[in-house]
Motif scaffolding. Structure first.
Motif, mmCIF file in Angstrom:
data_model
loop_
_atom_site.group_PDB
_atom_site.id
_atom_site.type_symbol
_atom_site.label_atom_id
_atom_site.label_comp_id
_atom_site.label_asym_id
_atom_site.label_seq_id
_atom_site.Cartn_x
_atom_site.Cartn_y
_atom_site.Cartn_z
ATOM 1 N N GLN A 163 0.831 -1.207 0.000
ATOM 2 C CA GLN A 163 0.000 0.000 0.000
ATOM 3 C C GLN A 163 0.864 1.254 0.000
ATOM 4 O O GLN A 163 0.569 2.230 -0.690
ATOM 5 C CB GLN A 163 -0.933 0.002 1.209
ATOM 6 C CG GLN A 163 -1.872 1.205 1.265
ATOM 7 C CD GLN A 163 -2.738 1.319 0.013
ATOM 8 O OE1 GLN A 163 -3.313 0.335 -0.445
ATOM 9 N NE2 GLN A 163 -2.809 2.515 -0.555
ATOM 10 N N ARG A 197 2.223 1.713 -3.455
ATOM 11 C CA ARG A 197 1.164 2.209 -4.340
ATOM 12 C C ARG A 197 0.933 3.704 -4.125
ATOM 13 O O ARG A 197 0.673 4.440 -5.078
ATOM 14 C CB ARG A 197 -0.148 1.441 -4.064
ATOM 15 C CG ARG A 197 -0.104 -0.023 -4.442
ATOM 16 C CD ARG A 197 -0.136 -0.230 -5.959
ATOM 17 N NE ARG A 197 -1.442 0.119 -6.504
ATOM 18 C CZ ARG A 197 -1.684 1.146 -7.297
ATOM 19 N NH1 ARG A 197 -0.706 1.955 -7.654
ATOM 20 N NH2 ARG A 197 -2.889 1.397 -7.742
ATOM 21 N N SER A 198 1.045 4.141 -2.871
ATOM 22 C CA SER A 198 0.814 5.561 -2.572
ATOM 23 C C SER A 198 1.900 6.458 -3.148
ATOM 24 O O SER A 198 1.689 7.657 -3.332
ATOM 25 C CB SER A 198 0.721 5.781 -1.056
ATOM 26 O OG SER A 198 1.984 5.563 -0.441
ATOM 27 N N GLU A 249 0.567 -1.330 -9.539
ATOM 28 C CA GLU A 249 0.451 -2.615 -8.847
ATOM 29 C C GLU A 249 1.181 -3.723 -9.594
ATOM 30 O O GLU A 249 1.843 -4.566 -8.986
ATOM 31 C CB GLU A 249 -1.030 -2.969 -8.685
ATOM 32 C CG GLU A 249 -1.295 -4.159 -7.797
ATOM 33 C CD GLU A 249 -2.778 -4.343 -7.516
ATOM 34 O OE1 GLU A 249 -3.288 -5.454 -7.775
ATOM 35 O OE2 GLU A 249 -3.416 -3.375 -7.062
ATOM 36 N N PHE A 273 -4.389 -7.209 -3.616
ATOM 37 C CA PHE A 273 -3.548 -6.697 -4.700
ATOM 38 C C PHE A 273 -3.347 -7.797 -5.754
ATOM 39 O O PHE A 273 -2.268 -8.409 -5.841
ATOM 40 C CB PHE A 273 -2.194 -6.229 -4.158
ATOM 41 C CG PHE A 273 -2.277 -5.148 -3.128
ATOM 42 C CD1 PHE A 273 -2.586 -3.843 -3.488
ATOM 43 C CD2 PHE A 273 -2.054 -5.429 -1.779
ATOM 44 C CE1 PHE A 273 -2.666 -2.836 -2.536
ATOM 45 C CE2 PHE A 273 -2.125 -4.436 -0.826
ATOM 46 C CZ PHE A 273 -2.440 -3.131 -1.200
#
Length: 384
Positions: free
Chosen positions: A318, A321-322, A327, A349
């Motif tokens: 996460q 991804r931020s 992904e 994911f």
């Protein structure tokens, strides 16, 4: 060697291989599936007929088999005259009672497995027009001394099969899960690092070997571009170019054990770090990270030796991804995975690829992987 020792023309050598059955058209089309090491592959009745005539003092015509086309040469035979001594050799000459009854002496030649395999590869590639891969696929994967009495070996094989069955189900469910193809060499290294009595230096040594295999396997799943180069002979070689925009990210501290293997495979690769620390029993987590500034433009190899519940892995993914990492540009590398962790990561994911060397049975009441290998970081860095 026996014939050379005797220096006698009255000694005759007959090979069981001369009596292979010719393949039908259908069998020839699927020759890679045909078992040449099965008794049915031979025309034992004709072998018996020829041996009976030789023993009764008659000359015979021995078939000549074409191993490249898997058929007999219909017009050619090897004419064999009467001899006082007949040596019949072949891998299955002891299988048929009728053939055994003809023999005055039965000899089994015991040769080391590596020598047998080397001889077979040399013979089948040079004399029979086969490629090395087809020879290896036909050869045994493991040789068990003492057969069914070897209970340790049987247990090892049974566990190996159970593991493969579990891996197969998860890999079918999640196509983004990739398990390094299991060999008994890999199984042996897992046996060593899971042994609680192993010394720290040995644990580190065999862990490093397994980590290198996982890293190499992961790199093999990255995108590539075609590339041609000129060889020193002036010829053109059509190959591939490695994926250039890479970086590694280790989940501190166990993941740091995988950094050296990645550096050894990818010269000058950038490596970031993520620290996930659980506070008390309320499930809150503090995260520290130091990542390359351009990580969003790179394929990321996320590293942690053990995938347990999947919670820490999801926190790390996460975070990536931020920062803008797609992904499908994230690959999670680990040595062992629990099914619960795989479910947890893949459901949240599905684009993240997981590469592992073995999938364990599951988690116990304390959320530890079983059979597992304990606190990996403590064992690797010698702080247990």
């Amino acid at each position: 060697m026996i014939i050379q020792q005797l220096h006698d023309h009255r000694v005759l050598l007959v090979s069981q291989d001369s009596f292979y059955r010719g393949l039908t058209e259908e069998e020839s089309e699927h020759v890679e599936e045909y078992n040449f090491d099965h008794p049915d592959a031979f025309d034992t009745d004709q072998l018996l007929e020829c041996m009976g005539k030789l023993k009764s003092g008659q000359s015979v015509n021995i078939p000549i088999y074409d191993f490249k086309n898997h058929r007999r040469c219909s017009e050619s035979f090897r004419k064999v005259n009467v001899s006082d001594v007949i040596i019949l050799e072949g891998i299955l000459v002891f299988h048929d009672q009728r053939v055994r009854d003809l023999m005055d002496m039965k000899i089994f030649v015991d040769t080391d497995a590596d020598i047998r395999l080397a001889r077979r590869i040399r013979r089948d590639t040079v004399e029979r027009g086969r490629d090395v891969l087809s020879v290896l696929e036909q050869y045994a994967d493991v040789i068990i001394p003492r057969g069914g009495d070897n209970h340790v070996a049987i247990d090892l094989i049974a566990q190996h099969i159970r593991t493969k069955l579990g891996q197969h189900d998860l890999c079918k469910l999640y196509p983004n899960v990739c398990v390094v193809q299991t060999t008994f060499q890999i199984r042996g290294m897992h046996t060593l690092i899971r042994d609680r009595e192993i010394t720290t230096p040995d644990f580190v040594f065999y862990s490093d070997r397994l980590i290198r295999l996982v890293v190499e396997h992961g790199l093999g799943n990255l995108p590539f571009t075609e590339k041609q180069v000129v060889t020193p002979t002036g010829s053109i070689y059509s190959g591939v170019d490695f994926c250039k925009k890479l970086c590694g990210v280790s989940i501190v501290r166990s993941g740091e054990s995988m950094e050296n293997a990645l550096r050894a495979c990818c010269k000058g690769i950038k490596i970031g770090k993520i620290l996930i620390h659980r506070v008390g029993d309320n499930g809150q987590q503090l995260i520290y990270h130091k990542l390359p500034e351009d990580i969003a433009q790179r394929h990321v190899l996320l590293m942690d030796p053990v995938l347990g519940t999947g919670n820490s892995a999801n926190q790390a993914i996460q975070l990536l991804r931020s920062t803008g990492v797609p992904e499908d540009h994230i690959m999670f590398l680990n040595l062992i995975s629990a099914p619960e962790g795989i479910h947890c990561v893949c459901k949240r994911f599905p684009g993240v690829k997981i590469v592992t060397s073995e999938i364990d049975a599951g988690l116990n009441e304390e959320y530890r992987v079983v059979p597992g290998l304990g606190e990996y970081g403590d064992r690797y860095f010698g702080t247990d």
